[in-house]
Design an enzyme around this catalytic site. Structure first.
Site, PDB file in Angstrom:
ATOM      1  N   ARG A   6     -82.341  57.352  37.292  1.00 38.17           N
ATOM      2  CA  ARG A   6     -83.671  56.903  37.071  1.00 38.17           C
ATOM      3  C   ARG A   6     -84.195  55.876  37.973  1.00 38.17           C
ATOM      4  NH1 ARG A   6     -86.312  52.194  36.464  1.00 38.17           N
ATOM      5  NH2 ARG A   6     -84.570  51.475  35.173  1.00 38.17           N
ATOM      6  N   ASP A   7     -83.396  54.708  38.062  1.00 42.80           N
ATOM      7  CA  ASP A   7     -83.933  53.560  39.036  1.00 42.80           C
ATOM      8  C   ASP A   7     -83.602  54.031  40.306  1.00 42.80           C
ATOM      9  OD1 ASP A   7     -84.988  51.475  39.587  1.00 42.80           O
ATOM     10  OD2 ASP A   7     -83.157  50.363  39.328  1.00 42.80           O
ATOM     11  N   HIS A  41     -78.972  43.248  35.743  1.00 38.58           N
ATOM     12  CA  HIS A  41     -79.295  44.094  36.540  1.00 38.58           C
ATOM     13  C   HIS A  41     -79.715  43.570  37.962  1.00 38.58           C
ATOM     14  CE1 HIS A  41     -81.648  48.126  37.136  1.00 38.58           C
ATOM     15  NE2 HIS A  41     -82.051  47.227  38.328  1.00 38.58           N
ATOM     16  N   HIS A  79     -80.001  43.241  42.292  1.00 41.26           N
ATOM     17  CA  HIS A  79     -80.324  44.007  43.537  1.00 41.26           C
ATOM     18  C   HIS A  79     -79.739  43.024  44.490  1.00 41.26           C
ATOM     19  CE1 HIS A  79     -83.780  47.005  42.370  1.00 41.26           C
ATOM     20  NE2 HIS A  79     -83.114  46.551  41.434  1.00 41.26           N
ATOM     21  N   CYS A  99     -87.639  49.503  43.732  1.00 40.21           N
ATOM     22  CA  CYS A  99     -88.721  49.321  42.789  1.00 40.21           C
ATOM     23  C   CYS A  99     -90.199  49.720  43.536  1.00 40.21           C
ATOM     24  CB  CYS A  99     -88.749  47.842  42.304  1.00 40.21           C
ATOM     25  SG  CYS A  99     -90.360  47.857  41.009  1.00 40.21           S
ATOM     26  N   ASN A 111     -79.807  48.760  44.388  1.00 42.40           N
ATOM     27  CA  ASN A 111     -79.327  48.295  43.227  1.00 42.40           C
ATOM     28  C   ASN A 111     -77.655  48.057  43.769  1.00 42.40           C
ATOM     29  OD1 ASN A 111     -80.884  48.551  40.749  1.00 42.40           O
ATOM     30  ND2 ASN A 111     -81.188  50.378  41.686  1.00 42.40           N
TER      31      ASN A 111
END
Length: 314
Positions: free
Chosen positions: A28-29, A220, A222, A253, A262
């Protein structure tokens, strides 16, 4: 792919948790930030391979309007292909319409995504922070009524490209409001990768002051400034046991252009293996999966662990 002989020697630290749950966000991300659209069957195979590598929580897709994230426009086609992989498959939903779509396909875990800053709330959701929380309220209530587990995301927890540093008290208070809506877990996002270990500790102490224990939080990170692993270690020392990561270091993003990839799942698992912390993830299988996906994307993985293992195998 087999692992090299020089695996990290496990040296447990009594101040760290014995087990960490890796919340895999690559499908997803990771893929939502690709310039091109990855075919649905490739995404499904990616998820199947990640599950086979031992990842038990894999964020599958997002039920947002295709106009906003065209890379994930195939959510309805993808989810039925992977429902039986044997892993938890959270999906993101922005509103009640997205929730309807997810529940209709049998999704049992959903996530809403908010912001700790007004600028990013406007850029990402076209709403103020208060308006976005009001939008989430019926989504969370209906999801819980349907028996679904709800995760909240809070972006820009450490810094914002428009507003600069974000006060830890403001982040914790906004996160507390997401829990008050009914979220089961909250993921704290370092969306542009500016966090440092001391900042991580300060934020987690602020949440503790709000009555939110570290066991209900995820992190989460980065890796913009190479701090993702050190920040993760700081979070573990404060009792966090859920860490978001993306296979191969994919992601960013689309609404924060300074956001880079990430934390790579392989880099995270290498560190956790060396600390004697159980994840259930087979690093060799995972690395092979990221090499396979990198081939589909037409570029090498940015993960240092993937590169090191692949180099030793070549």
């Amino acid at each position: 792919m087999t692992l090299p002989a020089g695996l990290p020697m496990p040296v447990p630290d009594p101040d760290l948790p014995r087990r960490v749950r890796v919340h895999e966000v690559g499908p997803r991300d990771g893929l939502q930030n690709e310039k091109g659209v990855v075919p649905t069957e490739v995404k499904a195979e990616f998820i199947r391979r990640l599950a086979a590598a031992g990842l038990d929580t894999i964020e599958a897709t997002s039920f947002v309007h295709p106009k906003w994230v065209p890379q994930l426009a195939d959510a309805e086609a993808l989810f039925p292909l992977v429902r039986d992989v044997g892993a938890r498959l959270p999906v993101l939903v922005p509103n009640e319409r997205g929730l309807d779509r997810a529940l209709a396909l049998g999704a049992r875990e959903i996530a809403v995504f908010g912001s700790a800053t007004e600028s990013f709330a406007k850029a990402n959701l076209n709403r103020t922070v208060d308006e976005s929380l009001a939008m989430f309220e019926p989504v969370v209530a209906r999801a819980k009524a349907a028996g679904a587990r709800v995760r909240g995301y809070l972006s820009m927890c450490f810094g914002d490209p428009w507003e600069g540093a974000v006060p830890v008290g403001r982040v914790a208070a906004t996160g507390r409001r997401l829990f008050d809506l009914g979220c089961d877990e909250l993921s704290l996002g370092d969306t542009i990768g500016v966090a440092t270990p001391g900042h991580v500790g300060a934020l987690l102490r602020a949440f503790d002051a709000e009555g939110v224990p570290a066991g209900r939080l995820a992190v989460h990170f980065h890796d913009t400034y190479g701090q993702a692993l050190s920040n993760t270690l700081a979070a573990l020392r404060h009792g966090v046991t859920t860490v978001d990561a993306s296979a191969g270091g994919l992601g960013g993003c689309p609404y924060a252009k300074s956001a880079t990839g990430n934390l790579a799942t392989e880099d995270l698992v290498w560190m956790l293996d060396g600390l004697g912390i159980t994840t259930g993830v087979d690093l060799g299988h995972l690395t092979a999966t990221s090499v396979w996906m990198a081939g589909h994307l037409g570029r090498p993985s940015p993960s240092r662990t993937v590169r090191a293992i692949s180099h030793q195998e070549s």
